[in-house]
Scaffold this motif. Structure first.
Motif, PDB file in Angstrom:
ATOM      1  N   ILE A  13      87.292 -98.092 -18.525  1.00 18.63           N
ATOM      2  CA  ILE A  13      85.924 -98.125 -19.033  1.00 18.63           C
ATOM      3  C   ILE A  13      84.984 -97.995 -17.832  1.00 18.63           C
ATOM      4  CG2 ILE A  13      86.529 -99.345 -21.133  1.00 18.63           C
ATOM      5  CD1 ILE A  13      85.484-101.910 -19.904  1.00 18.63           C
ATOM      6  N   ASP A  14      83.869 -97.326 -18.054  1.00 16.55           N
ATOM      7  CA  ASP A  14      83.001 -96.942 -16.932  1.00 16.55           C
ATOM      8  C   ASP A  14      81.772 -97.827 -16.798  1.00 16.55           C
ATOM      9  OD1 ASP A  14      84.465 -94.505 -16.190  1.00 16.55           O
ATOM     10  OD2 ASP A  14      83.901 -93.881 -18.211  1.00 16.55           O
ATOM     11  N   TYR A  15      81.335 -98.008 -15.537  1.00 10.18           N
ATOM     12  CA  TYR A  15      80.063 -98.690 -15.277  1.00 10.18           C
ATOM     13  C   TYR A  15      78.927 -97.767 -15.702  1.00 10.18           C
ATOM     14  CZ  TYR A  15      82.205-102.147 -12.139  1.00 10.18           C
ATOM     15  OH  TYR A  15      82.944-103.161 -11.606  1.00 10.18           O
ATOM     16  N   PRO A  16      78.041 -98.232 -16.534  1.00  9.04           N
ATOM     17  CA  PRO A  16      76.960 -97.328 -16.946  1.00  9.04           C
ATOM     18  C   PRO A  16      75.745 -97.396 -16.021  1.00  9.04           C
ATOM     19  CG  PRO A  16      76.963 -99.262 -18.347  1.00  9.04           C
ATOM     20  CD  PRO A  16      78.025 -99.478 -17.290  1.00  9.04           C
ATOM     21  N   ASN A  17      75.945 -97.636 -14.717  1.00 10.79           N
ATOM     22  CA  ASN A  17      74.767 -97.626 -13.841  1.00 10.79           C
ATOM     23  C   ASN A  17      74.381 -96.204 -13.412  1.00 10.79           C
ATOM     24  OD1 ASN A  17      77.151 -97.875 -12.535  1.00 10.79           O
ATOM     25  ND2 ASN A  17      76.361 -98.953 -10.767  1.00 10.79           N
ATOM     26  N   SER A  18      75.239 -95.221 -13.758  1.00 12.43           N
ATOM     27  CA  SER A  18      74.829 -93.827 -13.623  1.00 12.43           C
ATOM     28  C   SER A  18      75.587 -93.005 -14.664  1.00 12.43           C
ATOM     29  CB  SER A  18      75.129 -93.305 -12.225  1.00 12.43           C
ATOM     30  OG  SER A  18      76.497 -93.459 -11.941  1.00 12.43           O
ATOM     31  N   ARG A  19      75.114 -91.783 -14.884  1.00 14.98           N
ATOM     32  CA  ARG A  19      75.740 -90.946 -15.909  1.00 14.98           C
ATOM     33  C   ARG A  19      77.096 -90.412 -15.425  1.00 14.98           C
ATOM     34  NH1 ARG A  19      73.088 -88.268 -19.821  1.00 14.98           N
ATOM     35  NH2 ARG A  19      73.883 -86.263 -19.121  1.00 14.98           N
ATOM     36  N   PRO A  20      77.974 -90.051 -16.370  1.00 12.17           N
ATOM     37  CA  PRO A  20      79.297 -89.572 -15.957  1.00 12.17           C
ATOM     38  C   PRO A  20      79.236 -88.223 -15.230  1.00 12.17           C
ATOM     39  CG  PRO A  20      79.040 -89.354 -18.337  1.00 12.17           C
ATOM     40  CD  PRO A  20      77.842 -90.099 -17.838  1.00 12.17           C
ATOM     41  N   HIS A  21      80.077 -88.062 -14.205  1.00 13.38           N
ATOM     42  CA  HIS A  21      80.159 -86.769 -13.507  1.00 13.38           C
ATOM     43  C   HIS A  21      81.496 -86.104 -13.848  1.00 13.38           C
ATOM     44  CE1 HIS A  21      82.804 -88.707 -10.624  1.00 13.38           C
ATOM     45  NE2 HIS A  21      81.867 -89.601 -10.314  1.00 13.38           N
ATOM     46  N   ILE A  22      81.747 -84.965 -13.225  1.00 13.38           N
ATOM     47  CA  ILE A  22      82.959 -84.226 -13.601  1.00 13.38           C
ATOM     48  C   ILE A  22      84.240 -84.986 -13.279  1.00 13.38           C
ATOM     49  CG2 ILE A  22      81.922 -81.910 -13.561  1.00 13.38           C
ATOM     50  CD1 ILE A  22      82.975 -81.554 -10.735  1.00 13.38           C
ATOM     51  N   GLY A  23      84.184 -85.858 -12.270  1.00 16.61           N
ATOM     52  CA  GLY A  23      85.363 -86.660 -11.947  1.00 16.61           C
ATOM     53  C   GLY A  23      85.660 -87.685 -13.029  1.00 16.61           C
ATOM     54  N   THR A  24      84.597 -88.277 -13.588  1.00 15.88           N
ATOM     55  CA  THR A  24      84.770 -89.228 -14.695  1.00 15.88           C
ATOM     56  C   THR A  24      85.383 -88.498 -15.898  1.00 15.88           C
ATOM     57  OG1 THR A  24      82.520 -89.864 -14.032  1.00 15.88           O
ATOM     58  CG2 THR A  24      83.576 -91.196 -15.734  1.00 15.88           C
ATOM     59  N   ARG A  81      78.627 -91.080 -24.685  1.00 11.56           N
ATOM     60  CA  ARG A  81      79.313 -90.541 -25.861  1.00 11.56           C
ATOM     61  C   ARG A  81      78.914 -89.101 -26.131  1.00 11.56           C
ATOM     62  NH1 ARG A  81      80.131 -95.358 -30.185  1.00 11.56           N
ATOM     63  NH2 ARG A  81      81.040 -93.640 -31.327  1.00 11.56           N
ATOM     64  N   GLU A  82      77.667 -88.787 -25.824  1.00 11.87           N
ATOM     65  CA  GLU A  82      77.194 -87.416 -25.990  1.00 11.87           C
ATOM     66  C   GLU A  82      78.034 -86.459 -25.140  1.00 11.87           C
ATOM     67  OE1 GLU A  82      72.584 -87.668 -26.878  1.00 11.87           O
ATOM     68  OE2 GLU A  82      72.991 -86.691 -24.948  1.00 11.87           O
ATOM     69  N   VAL A  83      78.297 -86.879 -23.913  1.00 16.60           N
ATOM     70  CA  VAL A  83      79.095 -86.043 -23.014  1.00 16.60           C
ATOM     71  C   VAL A  83      80.533 -85.939 -23.527  1.00 16.60           C
ATOM     72  CG1 VAL A  83      79.993 -85.795 -20.662  1.00 16.60           C
ATOM     73  CG2 VAL A  83      77.657 -86.606 -21.024  1.00 16.60           C
ATOM     74  N   TRP A  84      81.107 -87.087 -23.925  1.00 11.76           N
ATOM     75  CA  TRP A  84      82.502 -87.065 -24.410  1.00 11.76           C
ATOM     76  C   TRP A  84      82.615 -86.236 -25.678  1.00 11.76           C
ATOM     77  CZ3 TRP A  84      83.353 -87.802 -19.967  1.00 11.76           C
ATOM     78  CH2 TRP A  84      83.163 -88.965 -19.232  1.00 11.76           C
ATOM     79  N   ASP A  85      81.621 -86.318 -26.531  1.00 13.59           N
ATOM     80  CA  ASP A  85      81.664 -85.519 -27.762  1.00 13.59           C
ATOM     81  C   ASP A  85      81.555 -84.029 -27.439  1.00 13.59           C
ATOM     82  OD1 ASP A  85      81.927 -87.850 -29.157  1.00 13.59           O
ATOM     83  OD2 ASP A  85      79.828 -87.968 -29.785  1.00 13.59           O
ATOM     84  N   ALA A  86      80.702 -83.702 -26.474  1.00 17.08           N
ATOM     85  CA  ALA A  86      80.542 -82.290 -26.098  1.00 17.08           C
ATOM     86  C   ALA A  86      81.847 -81.721 -25.545  1.00 17.08           C
ATOM     87  CB  ALA A  86      79.430 -82.142 -25.067  1.00 17.08           C
ATOM     88  N   LEU A  87      82.641 -82.585 -24.933  1.00 17.40           N
ATOM     89  CA  LEU A  87      83.925 -82.140 -24.370  1.00 17.40           C
ATOM     90  C   LEU A  87      85.081 -82.265 -25.370  1.00 17.40           C
ATOM     91  CD1 LEU A  87      83.773 -83.547 -20.735  1.00 17.40           C
ATOM     92  CD2 LEU A  87      84.015 -81.155 -21.393  1.00 17.40           C
ATOM     93  N   MET A 318      77.730 -81.491 -18.336  1.00 14.33           N
ATOM     94  CA  MET A 318      76.844 -80.620 -19.110  1.00 14.33           C
ATOM     95  C   MET A 318      76.405 -79.371 -18.338  1.00 14.33           C
ATOM     96  SD  MET A 318      76.661 -81.572 -22.140  1.00 14.33           S
ATOM     97  CE  MET A 318      76.602 -82.915 -23.309  1.00 14.33           C
ATOM     98  N   GLU A 319      76.290 -79.518 -16.998  1.00 13.48           N
ATOM     99  CA  GLU A 319      75.898 -78.349 -16.194  1.00 13.48           C
ATOM    100  C   GLU A 319      76.935 -77.240 -16.323  1.00 13.48           C
ATOM    101  OE1 GLU A 319      74.734 -79.105 -11.992  1.00 13.48           O
ATOM    102  OE2 GLU A 319      74.791 -81.219 -12.574  1.00 13.48           O
ATOM    103  N   VAL A 320      78.206 -77.647 -16.343  1.00 12.48           N
ATOM    104  CA  VAL A 320      79.285 -76.669 -16.424  1.00 12.48           C
ATOM    105  C   VAL A 320      79.403 -76.147 -17.860  1.00 12.48           C
ATOM    106  CG1 VAL A 320      81.728 -76.255 -15.955  1.00 12.48           C
ATOM    107  CG2 VAL A 320      80.481 -77.948 -14.605  1.00 12.48           C
ATOM    108  N   ILE A 321      79.288 -77.072 -18.825  1.00 12.25           N
ATOM    109  CA  ILE A 321      79.443 -76.677 -20.224  1.00 12.25           C
ATOM    110  C   ILE A 321      78.363 -75.677 -20.629  1.00 12.25           C
ATOM    111  CG2 ILE A 321      79.431 -77.482 -22.615  1.00 12.25           C
ATOM    112  CD1 ILE A 321      80.449 -80.184 -21.598  1.00 12.25           C
ATOM    113  N   SER A 322      77.118 -75.928 -20.184  1.00 18.02           N
ATOM    114  CA  SER A 322      76.046 -75.039 -20.635  1.00 18.02           C
ATOM    115  C   SER A 322      76.151 -73.665 -19.972  1.00 18.02           C
ATOM    116  CB  SER A 322      74.680 -75.665 -20.397  1.00 18.02           C
ATOM    117  OG  SER A 322      74.549 -76.009 -19.048  1.00 18.02           O
ATOM    118  N   LYS A 323      76.768 -73.615 -18.809  1.00 18.71           N
ATOM    119  CA  LYS A 323      76.939 -72.327 -18.128  1.00 18.71           C
ATOM    120  C   LYS A 323      78.155 -71.565 -18.679  1.00 18.71           C
ATOM    121  CE  LYS A 323      76.054 -70.955 -13.412  1.00 18.71           C
ATOM    122  NZ  LYS A 323      76.008 -71.355 -12.020  1.00 18.71           N
TER     123      LYS A 323
END
Ligand SMILES: [Zn+2]
Length: 525
Positions: A13-24, A81-87, A318-323
Motif C-alpha cells: 500500500i502506498d503513502y499518499p503524500n505524492s501521486r503515483p509514478h511509473i515505478g509505483t 484509483r483513477e490511475v489504477w483504473d486507467a491502467l 498518465m503522461e505515457v498513457i495519453s501519449k
C-alpha cells in the motif's frame, strides 16, 4: 462454486503524500498480470490494494496544503484509483487505512497480540531531532556526525515510554519457516539476503507505538499512544478480507498466496509480518514476491537515474498513457523491465519497443489477416468448418511452448513470457505470411491463399489467449474479431495449446470502418 481453488494476492500500500509514478505502477501491473492469469485459469481471485494513510508524513503534507487530513487522504485515494483504473488494474478492493473499519479491525488484532503476551511496555531511547520530531537511527547518527541529516542541528539523546513487540522471540521460528518453505521469499536473491541478515544481525524487539501524535490509530489498551505505521499498514492485508468482522471471508482467503512488494521493504514483510501473525495465532503468508525498481534512462546523456522528486524526473503514468495508450504502457513495462529485477524507462526506447513489437509485429499480423480476408473473401473462410488448421511455425511443439509461457507467468518472469510469445511465435508467423505472400497468391491460386490465411488466423487466436493477462483489451479485440466458438470470458491457457477446428466456417466478425480495419497499434513516428 466452493470447489474453485482460491487465490489471494496483494500489492504494497502506498503513502499518499505524492501521486503515483511509473515505478509505483510497475508493481501494480506485475500483480495485475498474475490476478488476470489466475482468474483465467479458474481461480477464485481476490486482489487487494490500498493506501497507507496513518503516517505523520501524510498529515504534514495535508497541513502544508491547508487541508483536513481525512479529506486530503480521500482525495488522494480517488486520484490513485483513477490511475489504477486507467491502467486496467483489476483490484477487487482498495483499502484506505484511515477508514473506520480498518481501524476497528486493527485494534482487535493488536489487543489480541497484547493479550497473548507479545507486547510489553518499555522505554525507547535514541537520537532525536526536535526539528523533525522523530528519532533517527544509530546509522543516521553516525553518518551525519551527530547532526540531523535534514536540519543539520545536533541530535539529542532522548528516552520515552513505548510499547515493544517481542520480535526477537520469533527469530528461530522464522528461520525454520524460511527453511521449510523455500518459496516463501522470492526471488531467491532476496531470500538469501534476509536469511543472512537475520543470522548475522539477529532480530530486535520493535517499538510499535508513537506518543503525542494526533493522526493515527489509538492503541486500545493505552490510548495515549498511536500504533506505529508499519504495524497498522501490514494489517491491511487481513483487515481487507474481513479479519475481525467477517470471519468467513477471512478464513476463505487467508493465508495470502502472494504479497507483491518492492525489494526495499522485504524485511518488514518477511520477518515482522509473519511474526505479528503468529503472535495473534494466525498463519504466515505463503509467499512474498519482491520486485525490482524502474529507473529513468536519460537517453541523451546515456545515464540512468533513480526516480525522484528532487531530480525532477518523475514521470506519471498518465503522461505515457495519453501519449500512447494504457495497453502500450502495460506492454512496455512488462516486456522491457524484468519484474524480479530492475528496469529502465526511456521515451525513445518506449517508441522502439512499441513500433517493433506491437505495431509492426502483432498489429501488422492482425491487420494483414483482416484486410486481405475482407478484400478477397468477404471476411469468410468458406468450407473450413470442421477443418483443423496446419501449423505455421516450423518445429514448434505448441503444447510445450504454451507450458513454457505458463511457467514464466506463474513465476512472474513476465518479460520472458512476452519474449517467447514474440520471438518464438509471432515473428515466425509473420515470416510464414511473408514467404507465402497470400496477397500475391490470391491472384493465381485463391484456394491456396485462403488456406495460408486460415492457418495464420490460428496464431492470432493462440497469441490473444496467451496475451490476455498482459494486454487484455487488445487481446480481446483480436480474439473477438473472429467467430471462435469458445467465449472470450472462458478461454484458458490450455485452449492455446492445440490447433482446433470449429463447427462453423471461420469468419471475420469485426466490422470495418470506412472499408478499413482500424490499426490496433498505430505506428509512432
Ligand atoms: Zn531534523
Amino acid at each position: 462454486m466452493t470447489d474453485k481453488p482460491r487465490w489471494f494476492q496483494t500489492t504494497a500500500i502506498d503513502y499518499p503524500n505524492s501521486r503515483p509514478h511509473i515505478g509505483t505502477a510497475f508493481e501494480k501491473l506485475g500483480a495485475d498480470v498474475q490476478a488476470r492469469y489466475r482468474r483465467m485459469e479458474g481461480y477464485d481471485v481476490f486482489f487487494l490494494m490500498g493506501n497507507d494513510e496513518n503516517t505523520v508524513k501524510v498529515s504534514k503534507r495535508a497541513a502544508e496544503l491547508k487541508q483536513d487530513t481525512q479529506a486530503y487522504c480521500d482525495d488522494m485515494a480517488r486520484q490513485f484509483r483513477e490511475v489504477w483504473d486507467a491502467l486496467d488494474i483489476s483490484y477487487d478492493t482498495f483499502i484506505q487505512t484511515s477508514s473506520e473499519r480498518h481501524k476497528q479491525c486493527c485494534r482487535k488484532f493488536i489487543q489480541k497480540v497484547y493479550d497473548n503476551g507479545h507486547i510489553v511496555k518499555g522505554k525507547f531511547e535514541g537520537w532525536y531531532c526536535t526539528g523533525c520530531e522523530e528519532f533517527k537511527t544509530e546509522k543516521q547518527y553516525e553518518e551525519s556526525n551527530g547532526l540531523c541529516p535534514n536540519h543539520k542541528i545536533p541530535l539529542t539523546r532522548r528516552s520515552e515510554p513505548c510499547y515493544f513487540f517481542k520480535l526477537s522471540t520469533f527469530q528461530d521460528r522464522l528461520l525454520k519457516y524460511y527453511e521449510e518453505n523455500p518459496d516463501f521469499i522470492q526471488p531467491e536473491s532476496r531470500r538469501n539476503e534476509i536469511v543472512s541478515l537475520i543470522k548475522t544481525e539477529g532480530l530486535r524487539d520493535i517499538n510499535i507505538s508513537r506518543q503525542g501524535e494526533e493522526w493515527g490509530i489509538r492503541i486500545p489498551f493505552d490510548p495515549e499512544f498511536t500504533i506505529y505505521v508499519w504495524f497498522d499498514a501490514l494489517l491491511t492485508y487481513i483487515t481487507g478480507i474481513g479479519y475481525g468482522d467477517d470471519e468467513a471471508t477471512f478464513r476463505k482467503y487467508w493465508p495470502c498466496d502472494t504479497h507483491f512488494i518492492g525489494k526495499d521493504i522485504t524485511r518488514f514483510h518477511c520477518a515482522l509480518w509473519p511474526a505479528m501473525l503468529w503472535a495473534a495465532g494466525e498463519e504466515a503468508p505463503k509467499k512474498v514476491f519482491a520486485h525490482g525498481f524502474v529507473y529513468i534512462k536519460n537517453e541523451e546523456a546515456g545515464t540512468v537515474e533513480k526516480i525522484s522528486k528532487s531530480l525532477g524526473n518523475v514521470i506519471e503514468p498518465m503522461e505515457v498513457i495519453s501519449k500512447f495508450s494504457a495497453e502500450a504502457f502495460r506492454y512496455f513495462f512488462l516486456r522491457e523491465c524484468p519484474f524480479p529485477s530492475d528496469g529502465e524507462f526511456g521515451w525513445g526506447r518506449f517508441a522502439e519497443v512499441y513500433n517493433s513489437e506491437l505495431a509492426n509485429n502483432l498489429g501488422n499480423l492482425f491487420s494483414r489477416e483482416m484486410t486481405i480476408t475482407w478484400k478477397n473473401f468477404g471476411g469468410v473462410f468458406d468450407g473450413t468448418a470442421g477443418k483443423v488448421p496446419e501449423p505455421v511455425v516450423p518445429n514448434l511443439k505448441l503444447a510445450e511452448f504454451v507450458e513454457t509461457v505458463r511457467g514464466h507467468v506463474e513465476a512472474c518472469r513476465y518479460n520472458l513470457a512476452l519474449q517467447a510469445i514474440v520471438q518464438e511465435f509471432l515473428t515466425p508467423t509473420n515470416q510464414y505470411l511473408e514467404s507465402n505472400a497470400p496477397w500475391k497468391l490470391v491472384k493465381t491460386d485463391k484456394d491456396a491463399a485462403k488456406k495460408v490465411l486460415f492457418n495464420a488466423v490460428q496464431s492470432l487466436r493462440i497469441a490473444s489467449i496467451l496475451l490476455k493477462p498482459f494486454i487484455p483489451r487488445s487481446a480481446e479485440k483480436i480474439y473477438t474479431s473472429f467467430n471462435f466458438p469458445r467465449p472470450w470470458a472462458d478461454v484458458r491457457y490450455a485452449d492455446a495449446a492445440e490447433l482446433k477446428s470449429q463447427p462453423d466456417d471461420l469468419r471475420v466478425t469485426a466490422e470495418l470502418i470506412d472499408g478499413k480495419v482500424p490499426p490496433l497499434f498505430p505506428r509512432i513516428g
